[in-house]
Design an enzyme around this catalytic site. Sequence first.
Site, PDB file in Angstrom:
ATOM      1  CB  SER A  62      74.622  93.401 -26.860  1.00  0.00           C
ATOM      2  OG  SER A  62      75.518  92.788 -25.967  1.00  0.00           O
ATOM      3  CG  ASP A  88      69.501  89.043 -22.303  1.00  0.00           C
ATOM      4  OD1 ASP A  88      70.578  88.562 -22.687  1.00  0.00           O
ATOM      5  OD2 ASP A  88      69.175  90.232 -22.479  1.00  0.00           O
ATOM      6  CG  HIS A 104      72.588  88.692 -25.305  1.00  0.00           C
ATOM      7  ND1 HIS A 104      72.268  89.747 -24.479  1.00  0.00           N
ATOM      8  CD2 HIS A 104      73.635  89.125 -26.058  1.00  0.00           C
ATOM      9  CE1 HIS A 104      73.087  90.759 -24.710  1.00  0.00           C
ATOM     10  NE2 HIS A 104      73.912  90.415 -25.662  1.00  0.00           N
TER      11      HIS A 104
END
Length: 339
Positions: free
Chosen positions: A151, A291, A318
């Site tokens: 991320s 995601d 995610h």
Amino acid sequence: MNMKRRTFLGYSAALAATACTSPLSITAQTGSSAKSPGLDALNPSGIRVAGIRMVPVAGGKYKVWTKQVGSGPVKVLLLHGGPGFPHDYLEAMESFLPQAGIEMYYYDQLGVGNSDIPEDPALWTLPRYLTEVEEVRRGLGLDHFVLYGHSWGGILAMEYALHYQQHLRGLVISNMTAGTQAYLKRTAALKTQLLSPEALAKFNALEAAKRYDDPAYTRIVMEDLYPKMICRLTPWPEPVTRAFRLVNEKIYNQMQGKSEFEVTGNLKDWERWDRLHEIKVKALTMGSKYDEMDPDDMRKMATLMGDAKCVICPNGSHLDLWDDQAFYFQHLLGFLGSI
């Protein structure tokens, strides 16, 4: 915190400060005759501390927490997401990497978790965090290592590869696209797909009014969106809920903004699509069907880099290292074993 505990902590801090500036004090406390160039004011010498090492950053003004787990010829430094979340949600790594003979390093970025948490907004910028990653690499003595970024950590990993590629053996970019605009396009589409027309209208109205703290806004995020695009497990694993509980919202708000679906912070203009071709080190991009990062973006990123491949988890979101765990680690370990 009672008075005795405050007194003890104050005394400990004073003692640490004295030790930092006085080699004689360290010698007296430890009985060591070590010469001053070899002294480490942040970590006790010869003491087992479960792989934990404090590393000076920001030119030595602050310190960050790191932890080595396992040992082996392949060394992986883990960059957690956020900005403002701690490393805790990456603890799934412990169930897979050390057993495969891979040496892994957690670290809490400055401002979160077990690291120093200064009250200085000037610190919460991408260039400063990039410098921090290099300070951590030097502090841990890593070279020819694998950098893993998840991320926001993926942003840092891309930036590091563009500035310090000579130190890398491999690169893993997990669940992060190469630009803010692509991210916003994907999250806007997900809102439409995942919310009912009534909920979407309510959500958009609250965002337009910047009522991010409204209970109705929070409820839609936590009940209708996050369980489908952030982590699809019920219940969420404890390391995930712990990371959410410990988030430093000041950092998140300054860099991302107050909403997952609007980037108003200092990352709003971040774009690196046109520079991915400069990354020549062997790389892996990882994404998931559900995601908040578009799987097509993850595929495109791999094609733009010199020596990269892409893996898309069919059932993950995610946090696919949790909700599509077997598939995720099969491919992550396969990549790490190939370099």
